[in-house]
Design an enzyme around this catalytic site. Structure first.
Site, PDB file in Angstrom:
ATOM      1  N   CYS A   1       4.512   2.882   1.244  1.00  0.00           N
ATOM      2  CA  CYS A   1       4.412   1.903   2.512  1.00  0.00           C
ATOM      3  C   CYS A   1       5.215   0.428   1.919  1.00  0.00           C
ATOM      4  O   CYS A   1       4.539  -0.329   1.504  1.00  0.00           O
ATOM      5  CB  CYS A   1       2.923   1.640   2.785  1.00  0.00           C
ATOM      6  SG  CYS A   1       2.887   0.263   4.070  1.00  0.00           S
TER       7      CYS A   1
ATOM      8  N   CYS B   1       3.462  -2.795   3.220  1.00  0.00           N
ATOM      9  CA  CYS B   1       2.475  -3.047   2.382  1.00  0.00           C
ATOM     10  C   CYS B   1       2.814  -3.517   0.848  1.00  0.00           C
ATOM     11  O   CYS B   1       2.292  -4.476   0.309  1.00  0.00           O
ATOM     12  CB  CYS B   1       1.495  -1.831   2.047  1.00  0.00           C
ATOM     13  SG  CYS B   1       0.977  -0.607   3.485  1.00  0.00           S
ATOM     14  N   ASP B   2       3.794  -2.575   0.383  1.00  0.00           N
ATOM     15  CA  ASP B   2       3.870  -3.194  -1.163  1.00  0.00           C
ATOM     16  C   ASP B   2       5.227  -3.950  -1.343  1.00  0.00           C
ATOM     17  O   ASP B   2       5.473  -4.335  -2.492  1.00  0.00           O
ATOM     18  CB  ASP B   2       4.124  -1.679  -1.734  1.00  0.00           C
ATOM     19  CG  ASP B   2       2.441  -1.255  -1.614  1.00  0.00           C
ATOM     20  OD1 ASP B   2       1.559  -1.881  -1.642  1.00  0.00           O
ATOM     21  OD2 ASP B   2       2.527   0.065  -1.534  1.00  0.00           O
TER      22      ASP B   2
END
Ligand code: NAP
Length: 312
Positions: free
Chosen positions: A136, A139-140
Site C-alpha cells: 500500500c 499508507c506507507d
C-alpha cells in the site's frame, strides 16, 4: 449475538457494495452492509481516482469511498463492521455468519467482498512485512522519503502506485517479469516521462534481504538467468489481486482464479445470492464497472424478493 432479518445483506463495502446499498436502500429494502473495517475497499488505498465519471479533476479514493457510504446511509442502509466467516442456506433465507457480531438472516445476499493483494511468496517477504515490504503506497509511501524503492509488477496498480511513490522516494525502480507493461497507456506515458522512474525488465525477485528492515533484493533475469543484487530501502508488491471468496465454503461455483461465476443479472447458481464487482468472474475491475455491477445486483435482489413468498 445479533439476530435480525434483512431484505438484503451486502458483504463488502467497496464501490460495488456501496452502489448496491444505495440502490437497495432507495428501493426501501431493509439493507445491511457488513465490512471488515475499511469502507471503500481497494479505492480507500488509492491516492487519486481519475477514471470515475463525474470528477474531471479526479477525486481522492478516501473521499469517494466516504461520499458513496454517506449517500447509501442517507437512504437507510445500515453498516456493521465485522468479518464474515460463512454463508449458509436455511430454507428460503440465507444466513450470514460473522466472526464477532453473530449471524444475520436475509432474503438476499449480495457478495461484494472484492480482493486483496497477491503475495510474491519469496523468502523475506513475510519476515520484512511492514519493515520495508508493503502492498500500500498510499499508507506507507511517506516512510520512504528520499529512499530508493522498488515496485514489483507491470499492471495499473504497480504503475499508478509507483508514480505516487515518486512524491517521496528519490528513485522508484519498477521490476517487471516481461519487457512490456500491462498498465493503461496513459499511465505508461507518465511513468516513462517521470525522471524518478526506472525499469528493470524481464526480471523477477528471488528473495528480499536485510537486517531488521529491507536492504536489498536478489533478482534473476528470466531470459538470461543472470542474477543480481539491487539495494533498496523498500519494496512495494503489486502483482495482482486475489478474490476474497474463502467464506463461501463450496456453496458457490468459482472459476480457477476463485472468482464467483454469475450471469448478467449478477445471480450466482444459488437463488437469492448475488455477486458483484471484482469478486465476480470477468469483472473489468474498475470502480465504475463495480458500481454498475452493484446496482444491477440490487435491482435483481429487489425483483427476487417481490417474486417470492416470505413467512413474516
Ligand atoms: P494486474 O493487472 O493483474 O497486473 C499484475 C502485474 O503483476 C502484471 O504485470 C503481471 O505480469 C505481474 N505479475 C503477476 N504475478 C507475478 C509474479 N508472481 N511475479 C512477478 N510479477 C507478477 O493487477 P493490478 O495491477 O493489481 O490490477 C488489478 C486490477 O485493478 C486490474 O484490472 C486493473 O486494471 C485494476 N486497477 C485499475 C487502476 C486504474 O484504473 N488506475 C488502478 C489499479 C488497479 P504480466 O503483465 O506478465 O502478467
Amino acid at each position: 449475538m445479533v439476530n435480525a432479518i434483512y431484505d438484503v445483506v451486502i458483504i463488502g463495502g467497496g464501490p460495488a457494495g456501496l452502489a448496491a446499498g444505495l440502490y437497495a436502500a432507495r428501493a426501501r429494502l431493509r439493507t445491511l452492509l457488513i465490512d471488515k473495517g475499511m469502507i471503500g475497499g481497494q479505492i480507500a488505498l488509492t491516492d487519486r481516482v481519475e477514471n470515475y465519471s463525474g470528477f474531471p479533476g479526479g477525486i481522492s479514493g478516501t473521499d469517494l469511498s466516504m461520499a458513496m457510504h454517506e449517500q447509501a446511509t442517507k437512504f437507510g442502509m445500515e453498516t456493521l463492521y465485522s468479518a464474515v466467516e460463512a454463508i449458509e442456506v436455511d430454507g428460503r433465507y440465507r444466513v450470514v455468519k460473522t466472526t464477532d457480531e453473530g449471524e444475520f438472516r436475509a432474503k438476499t445476499v449480495i457478495i461484494t467482498s472484492g480482493s486483496e493483494h497477491k503475495k510474491l511468496g519469496v523468502p523475506g517477504e513475510k519476515e520484512f512485512a511492514a519493515r520495508g515490504v508493503s502492498y500500500c503506497a498510499v499508507c506507507d509511501g511517506a516512510f520512504f522519503k528520499d529512499k530508493v524503492v522498488a515496485v514489483v509488477g507491470g499492471g495499473d496498480a504497480a504503475i499508478d502506485e509507483g508514480l505516487f511513490l515518486t512524491k517521496f522516494a528519490s528513485k522508484v525502480i519498477v521490476i517487471h517479469r516481461r519487457d512490456q507493461l500491462r498498465a493503461f497507456k496513459i499511465l505508461q506515458e507518465r511513468a516513462f516521462a517521470n525522471p524518478k522512474m526506472e525499469f528493470i525488465w524481464d526480471t523477477v525477485v528471488e528473495s528480499i534481504t536485510g537486517n531488521g528492515e529491507v536492504e536489498a533484493l536478489s533478482l534473476i533475469n528470466v531470459k538470461t538467468e543472470e542474477r543480481s543484487n539491487l539495494k533498496v530501502g523498500g519494496v512495494f508488491i503489486y502483482i495482482g489481486l486475489q478474490p476474497n471468496t474463502d467464506f463461501t465454503n463450496g456453496l458457490l461455483t468459482l472459476d480457477s482464479g476463485r472468482h464467483i461465476l454469475v450471469n448478467d443479472k449478477m445471480e450466482t447458481g444459488v437463488p437469492g445470492i448475488l455477486a458483484a464487482g471484482d469478486i465476480r468472474q470477468q469483472s473489468a475491475r474498475q470502480v465504475v464497472s463495480a458500481a454498475g455491477d452493484g446496482a444491477t445486483a440490487a435491482i435483481t435482489a429487489e425483483k427476487y424478493i417481490s417474486e417470492n413468498k416470505w413467512e413474516e
